[in-house]
Write a protein that holds these residues in place. Sequence first.
Motif, PDB file in Angstrom:
ATOM      1  N   PRO A  46       0.806  -1.222   0.000  1.00  0.00           N
ATOM      2  CA  PRO A  46       0.000   0.000   0.000  1.00  0.00           C
ATOM      3  C   PRO A  46       0.840   1.273   0.000  1.00  0.00           C
ATOM      4  O   PRO A  46       0.458   2.264  -0.622  1.00  0.00           O
ATOM      5  CB  PRO A  46      -0.858  -0.093   1.259  1.00  0.00           C
ATOM      6  CG  PRO A  46      -0.498  -1.321   1.956  1.00  0.00           C
ATOM      7  CD  PRO A  46       0.449  -2.100   1.102  1.00  0.00           C
ATOM      8  N   VAL A  47       1.987   1.250   0.642  1.00  0.00           N
ATOM      9  CA  VAL A  47       2.852   2.435   0.643  1.00  0.00           C
ATOM     10  C   VAL A  47       3.396   2.688  -0.767  1.00  0.00           C
ATOM     11  O   VAL A  47       3.428   3.827  -1.233  1.00  0.00           O
ATOM     12  CB  VAL A  47       3.989   2.300   1.678  1.00  0.00           C
ATOM     13  CG1 VAL A  47       5.052   3.370   1.484  1.00  0.00           C
ATOM     14  CG2 VAL A  47       3.421   2.366   3.084  1.00  0.00           C
ATOM     15  N   ARG A  48       3.795   1.625  -1.463  1.00  0.00           N
ATOM     16  CA  ARG A  48       4.259   1.786  -2.848  1.00  0.00           C
ATOM     17  C   ARG A  48       3.149   2.372  -3.724  1.00  0.00           C
ATOM     18  O   ARG A  48       3.387   3.259  -4.542  1.00  0.00           O
ATOM     19  CB  ARG A  48       4.720   0.450  -3.425  1.00  0.00           C
ATOM     20  CG  ARG A  48       6.136   0.079  -3.091  1.00  0.00           C
ATOM     21  CD  ARG A  48       6.676  -1.045  -3.978  1.00  0.00           C
ATOM     22  NE  ARG A  48       5.762  -2.148  -4.194  1.00  0.00           N
ATOM     23  CZ  ARG A  48       5.659  -3.238  -3.418  1.00  0.00           C
ATOM     24  NH1 ARG A  48       6.431  -3.339  -2.346  1.00  0.00           N
ATOM     25  NH2 ARG A  48       4.811  -4.193  -3.698  1.00  0.00           N
ATOM     26  N   LEU A  49       1.912   1.872  -3.550  1.00  0.00           N
ATOM     27  CA  LEU A  49       0.793   2.399  -4.331  1.00  0.00           C
ATOM     28  C   LEU A  49       0.503   3.852  -3.982  1.00  0.00           C
ATOM     29  O   LEU A  49       0.201   4.664  -4.858  1.00  0.00           O
ATOM     30  CB  LEU A  49      -0.453   1.541  -4.108  1.00  0.00           C
ATOM     31  CG  LEU A  49      -0.421   0.180  -4.783  1.00  0.00           C
ATOM     32  CD1 LEU A  49      -1.515  -0.713  -4.234  1.00  0.00           C
ATOM     33  CD2 LEU A  49      -0.556   0.329  -6.294  1.00  0.00           C
ATOM     34  N   LEU A  50       0.604   4.175  -2.698  1.00  0.00           N
ATOM     35  CA  LEU A  50       0.398   5.561  -2.282  1.00  0.00           C
ATOM     36  C   LEU A  50       1.439   6.465  -2.926  1.00  0.00           C
ATOM     37  O   LEU A  50       1.106   7.516  -3.485  1.00  0.00           O
ATOM     38  CB  LEU A  50       0.454   5.688  -0.766  1.00  0.00           C
ATOM     39  CG  LEU A  50       0.391   7.109  -0.212  1.00  0.00           C
ATOM     40  CD1 LEU A  50      -0.947   7.758  -0.544  1.00  0.00           C
ATOM     41  CD2 LEU A  50       0.651   7.121   1.268  1.00  0.00           C
ATOM     42  N   LEU A  51       2.692   6.058  -2.874  1.00  0.00           N
ATOM     43  CA  LEU A  51       3.752   6.855  -3.490  1.00  0.00           C
ATOM     44  C   LEU A  51       3.524   6.997  -4.982  1.00  0.00           C
ATOM     45  O   LEU A  51       3.729   8.073  -5.552  1.00  0.00           O
ATOM     46  CB  LEU A  51       5.120   6.230  -3.204  1.00  0.00           C
ATOM     47  CG  LEU A  51       5.572   6.274  -1.751  1.00  0.00           C
ATOM     48  CD1 LEU A  51       6.864   5.487  -1.567  1.00  0.00           C
ATOM     49  CD2 LEU A  51       5.713   7.701  -1.267  1.00  0.00           C
ATOM     50  N   SER A  52       3.061   5.938  -5.606  1.00  0.00           N
ATOM     51  CA  SER A  52       2.754   5.993  -7.032  1.00  0.00           C
ATOM     52  C   SER A  52       1.636   6.995  -7.304  1.00  0.00           C
ATOM     53  O   SER A  52       1.681   7.744  -8.281  1.00  0.00           O
ATOM     54  CB  SER A  52       2.351   4.603  -7.518  1.00  0.00           C
ATOM     55  OG  SER A  52       1.888   4.659  -8.844  1.00  0.00           O
ATOM     56  N   LEU A  73       0.970   9.618  -5.679  1.00  0.00           N
ATOM     57  CA  LEU A  73       1.419  10.993  -5.404  1.00  0.00           C
ATOM     58  C   LEU A  73       2.306  11.556  -6.508  1.00  0.00           C
ATOM     59  O   LEU A  73       2.651  12.740  -6.474  1.00  0.00           O
ATOM     60  CB  LEU A  73       2.165  11.039  -4.067  1.00  0.00           C
ATOM     61  CG  LEU A  73       1.311  10.719  -2.835  1.00  0.00           C
ATOM     62  CD1 LEU A  73       2.187  10.646  -1.589  1.00  0.00           C
ATOM     63  CD2 LEU A  73       0.196  11.729  -2.663  1.00  0.00           C
ATOM     64  N   GLN A  74       2.676  10.719  -7.468  1.00  0.00           N
ATOM     65  CA  GLN A  74       3.486  11.187  -8.585  1.00  0.00           C
ATOM     66  C   GLN A  74       2.660  12.150  -9.440  1.00  0.00           C
ATOM     67  O   GLN A  74       1.474  11.950  -9.649  1.00  0.00           O
ATOM     68  CB  GLN A  74       3.961  10.020  -9.447  1.00  0.00           C
ATOM     69  CG  GLN A  74       4.811   9.012  -8.718  1.00  0.00           C
ATOM     70  CD  GLN A  74       6.089   9.615  -8.174  1.00  0.00           C
ATOM     71  OE1 GLN A  74       6.755  10.397  -8.841  1.00  0.00           O
ATOM     72  NE2 GLN A  74       6.429   9.251  -6.953  1.00  0.00           N
ATOM     73  N   VAL A  75       3.301  13.165  -9.925  1.00  0.00           N
ATOM     74  CA  VAL A  75       2.608  14.133 -10.779  1.00  0.00           C
ATOM     75  C   VAL A  75       2.201  13.429 -12.066  1.00  0.00           C
ATOM     76  O   VAL A  75       3.009  12.796 -12.725  1.00  0.00           O
ATOM     77  CB  VAL A  75       3.522  15.339 -11.082  1.00  0.00           C
ATOM     78  CG1 VAL A  75       2.842  16.298 -12.031  1.00  0.00           C
ATOM     79  CG2 VAL A  75       3.914  16.038  -9.791  1.00  0.00           C
ATOM     80  N   ALA A  76       0.913  13.532 -12.386  1.00  0.00           N
ATOM     81  CA  ALA A  76       0.405  12.881 -13.598  1.00  0.00           C
ATOM     82  C   ALA A  76      -0.662  13.758 -14.230  1.00  0.00           C
ATOM     83  O   ALA A  76      -1.365  14.494 -13.548  1.00  0.00           O
ATOM     84  CB  ALA A  76      -0.181  11.514 -13.249  1.00  0.00           C
ATOM     85  N   THR A  77      -0.771  13.656 -15.531  1.00  0.00           N
ATOM     86  CA  THR A  77      -1.800  14.422 -16.225  1.00  0.00           C
ATOM     87  C   THR A  77      -3.122  13.672 -16.256  1.00  0.00           C
ATOM     88  O   THR A  77      -4.174  14.271 -16.411  1.00  0.00           O
ATOM     89  CB  THR A  77      -1.368  14.729 -17.673  1.00  0.00           C
ATOM     90  OG1 THR A  77      -1.060  13.506 -18.329  1.00  0.00           O
ATOM     91  CG2 THR A  77      -0.148  15.643 -17.671  1.00  0.00           C
ATOM     92  N   ASP A  78      -3.068  12.351 -16.107  1.00  0.00           N
ATOM     93  CA  ASP A  78      -4.269  11.528 -16.136  1.00  0.00           C
ATOM     94  C   ASP A  78      -4.622  11.118 -14.714  1.00  0.00           C
ATOM     95  O   ASP A  78      -3.860  10.420 -14.049  1.00  0.00           O
ATOM     96  CB  ASP A  78      -4.023  10.295 -17.012  1.00  0.00           C
ATOM     97  CG  ASP A  78      -5.261   9.448 -17.192  1.00  0.00           C
ATOM     98  OD1 ASP A  78      -6.341   9.831 -16.695  1.00  0.00           O
ATOM     99  OD2 ASP A  78      -5.151   8.389 -17.836  1.00  0.00           O
ATOM    100  N   ILE A 111      -6.786   5.018  -9.177  1.00  0.00           N
ATOM    101  CA  ILE A 111      -6.689   3.564  -9.021  1.00  0.00           C
ATOM    102  C   ILE A 111      -5.600   3.208  -8.003  1.00  0.00           C
ATOM    103  O   ILE A 111      -5.805   2.362  -7.128  1.00  0.00           O
ATOM    104  CB  ILE A 111      -6.413   2.868 -10.379  1.00  0.00           C
ATOM    105  CG1 ILE A 111      -7.582   3.087 -11.330  1.00  0.00           C
ATOM    106  CG2 ILE A 111      -6.111   1.395 -10.190  1.00  0.00           C
ATOM    107  CD1 ILE A 111      -8.890   2.478 -10.895  1.00  0.00           C
ATOM    108  N   SER A 112      -4.456   3.864  -8.083  1.00  0.00           N
ATOM    109  CA  SER A 112      -3.370   3.595  -7.132  1.00  0.00           C
ATOM    110  C   SER A 112      -3.769   3.972  -5.711  1.00  0.00           C
ATOM    111  O   SER A 112      -3.547   3.211  -4.770  1.00  0.00           O
ATOM    112  CB  SER A 112      -2.105   4.353  -7.527  1.00  0.00           C
ATOM    113  OG  SER A 112      -1.580   3.848  -8.717  1.00  0.00           O
ATOM    114  N   ALA A 113      -4.350   5.145  -5.558  1.00  0.00           N
ATOM    115  CA  ALA A 113      -4.743   5.602  -4.222  1.00  0.00           C
ATOM    116  C   ALA A 113      -5.830   4.706  -3.633  1.00  0.00           C
ATOM    117  O   ALA A 113      -5.770   4.324  -2.463  1.00  0.00           O
ATOM    118  CB  ALA A 113      -5.217   7.049  -4.282  1.00  0.00           C
TER     119      ALA A 113
END
Length: 89
Positions: A10-16, A18-23, A29-31
């Motif tokens: 879950p921490v890896r998904l949370l970090l994912s 939080l990455q800046v994304a346009t979509d 889905i990650s959060a």
Amino acid sequence: MAAAPALARPVRLLLSSLQVATDSHPVFISAWSALEIFVNATFKSRKEIRDDMFHKFDSIPGHLPFENALALFVKFLKLPLQGNTGEVV
């Protein structure tokens, strides 16, 4: 993370998320996945106790964390009643 290996995913998904994304779709889905995995891992033992009590009619443990369960429910119940849209501030 070594102390809590169940939290690594879950921490890896949370970090994912939080990455800046346009979509916003993959971010959501990650959060959401991070939250779902965290809740399932955190409350698994509580759910097992609950299932044993309600479905198997096993003995009730000496202490149940009802105060925590009530406080958590009230906290989340207040959100829509206060007009909170779920936006992270």
